[in-house]
Enzyme design. Structure first.
Site, PDB file in Angstrom:
ATOM      1  N   SER A 124       0.812  -1.095   0.031  1.00  0.00           N
ATOM      2  CA  SER A 124      -0.025   0.001  -0.094  1.00  0.00           C
ATOM      3  C   SER A 124       0.852   1.296  -0.076  1.00  0.00           C
ATOM      4  CB  SER A 124      -1.096  -0.054   1.293  1.00  0.00           C
ATOM      5  OG  SER A 124      -0.314   0.068   2.357  1.00  0.00           O
ATOM      6  N   HIS A 145      -3.433  -3.717  -5.749  1.00  0.00           N
ATOM      7  CA  HIS A 145      -3.688  -3.255  -4.484  1.00  0.00           C
ATOM      8  C   HIS A 145      -5.127  -3.491  -4.025  1.00  0.00           C
ATOM      9  CE1 HIS A 145      -3.731   0.097  -1.410  1.00  0.00           C
ATOM     10  NE2 HIS A 145      -3.403  -1.028  -0.658  1.00  0.00           N
ATOM     11  N   GLU A 157      -6.790  -1.247  -6.893  1.00  0.00           N
ATOM     12  CA  GLU A 157      -5.825  -0.551  -7.729  1.00  0.00           C
ATOM     13  C   GLU A 157      -4.684  -1.392  -8.559  1.00  0.00           C
ATOM     14  OE1 GLU A 157      -5.413   3.693  -5.576  1.00  0.00           O
ATOM     15  OE2 GLU A 157      -4.181   2.161  -4.669  1.00  0.00           O
ATOM     16  N   ASN A 196      -4.570   5.988  -1.110  1.00  0.00           N
ATOM     17  CA  ASN A 196      -3.901   6.251   0.262  1.00  0.00           C
ATOM     18  C   ASN A 196      -3.159   7.494   0.221  1.00  0.00           C
ATOM     19  OD1 ASN A 196      -4.803   3.993   1.585  1.00  0.00           O
ATOM     20  ND2 ASN A 196      -2.733   3.014   0.966  1.00  0.00           N
TER      21      ASN A 196
END
Length: 293
Positions: A124, A145, A157, A196
């Site tokens: 991440s 991800h 992702e 993120n």
């Protein structure tokens, strides 16, 4: 979801912790055979137990039958021997967020799988480009991800490292489209990727405001859920994902960018040092059932 005529029929998953177990369940639920690699039998037993418990909840809610559960679990094979991954069509790594640990493990896996077998990481916060550079044939390396909990969260992702072949990106997008309730988002390799990169500073700001006494944890979560329509409040979310995970992710993003928005708030460091990691430890911002509360 049928996998007939799809190129990825057997998936190797590295790690059976929280994210690895969820990813394993997602692939098995899509009809694929999954070979999971873990360090020891205790970790295998704990990971498989967590998958079984998650499925039991689904059975209790009528979302799947006992037969569905048994069939899903039967498609999962767990091992401590890396050579058992030799024939998988795809590798997805989900071990601790430590670049050297990932490089070492991925290097050992790359030595036994096919030279063109795609190798993906669920990191991440770490650089997919850096991980790819440590492996032979880096064009077959990308990020894949998932978000926690992987069986429920729709977004995946697909992270394009500098070396990732464009054909592989297309193949991974097509793969995610076969997972039933997942939506692929193609992003470039940058600290935090897309979600993120936006989420980490937001959560840091909330921690700082809570530390300043702006409002109680309950009221902060309630205000943001009601005012912005979020399903969960930020402090509830932190407890769920783990305060140690937030700390590691922000540290990695800050080290890569020197952007002060990613600098971990002092309270976050203190809570992790005190073992107050959220739901998994029974003690966090909103979870307070630990004996240390």
């Amino acid at each position: 979801m049928s996998t007939e005529n799809h190129e990825f029929t057997t998936v190797g998953v590295l790690g059976l912790g929280t994210m690895g177990a969820g990813i394993t369940q997602v692939f098995a639920a899509s009809g694929r055979d999954v070979v999971v690699l873990e360090a020891d039998q205790d970790r295998i037993d704990a990971g498989l137990a967590s998958i079984s418990a998650f499925l039991d909840t689904g059975v209790a809610k009528g979302k799947l039958s006992e037969t569905d559960k048994s069939g899903l679990l039967a498609r999962i094979t767990a091992t401590t021997d890396v050579t058992d991954l030799a024939d998988v069509d795809l590798v997805v790594e989900s071990v601790t967020e430590n670049a050297e640990v990932k490089k070492d493990l991925l290097g050992r896996v790359a030595a036994v799988v096919g030279v063109n077998t795609p190798i993906c990481t669920n990191t991440s916060a770490l650089s997919v480009t850096e991980l790819a550079a440590a492996l032979p044939n880096p064009s077959r390396v990308a990020g894949l991800h998932f978000f926690n909990p992987a069986p429920l969260q729709r977004t995946v992702e697909v992270v394009r490292a500098l070396q990732t072949g464009e054909e592989l990106v297309d193949r991974l997008v097509a793969l995610v489209d076969t997972l039933g309730n997942k939506d692929p988002i193609v992003v470039k390799d940058r600290p935090g990727f897309l979600l993120n990169a936006l989420l980490l500073p937001y959560l840091n700001d909330v921690i700082s405001e809570y530390d300043d006494g702006l409002a109680t944890a309950e009221d902060i979560d309630l205000a943001l859920k009601l005012g912005l329509g979020y399903k969960s409040g930020p402090l509830e979310l932190l407890d769920m994902i783990g305060l140690d995970v937030q700390l590691h992710a922000t540290e990695a993003a800050y080290a890569a960018t020197a952007d002060p928005r990613y600098a971990p708030p002092p309270l976050l460091r203190q809570m992790v040092a005190a073992g107050r990691l959220g739901n998994k430890a029974g003690n966090g911002f909103r979870t307070t059932d630990s004996e240390n509360s």
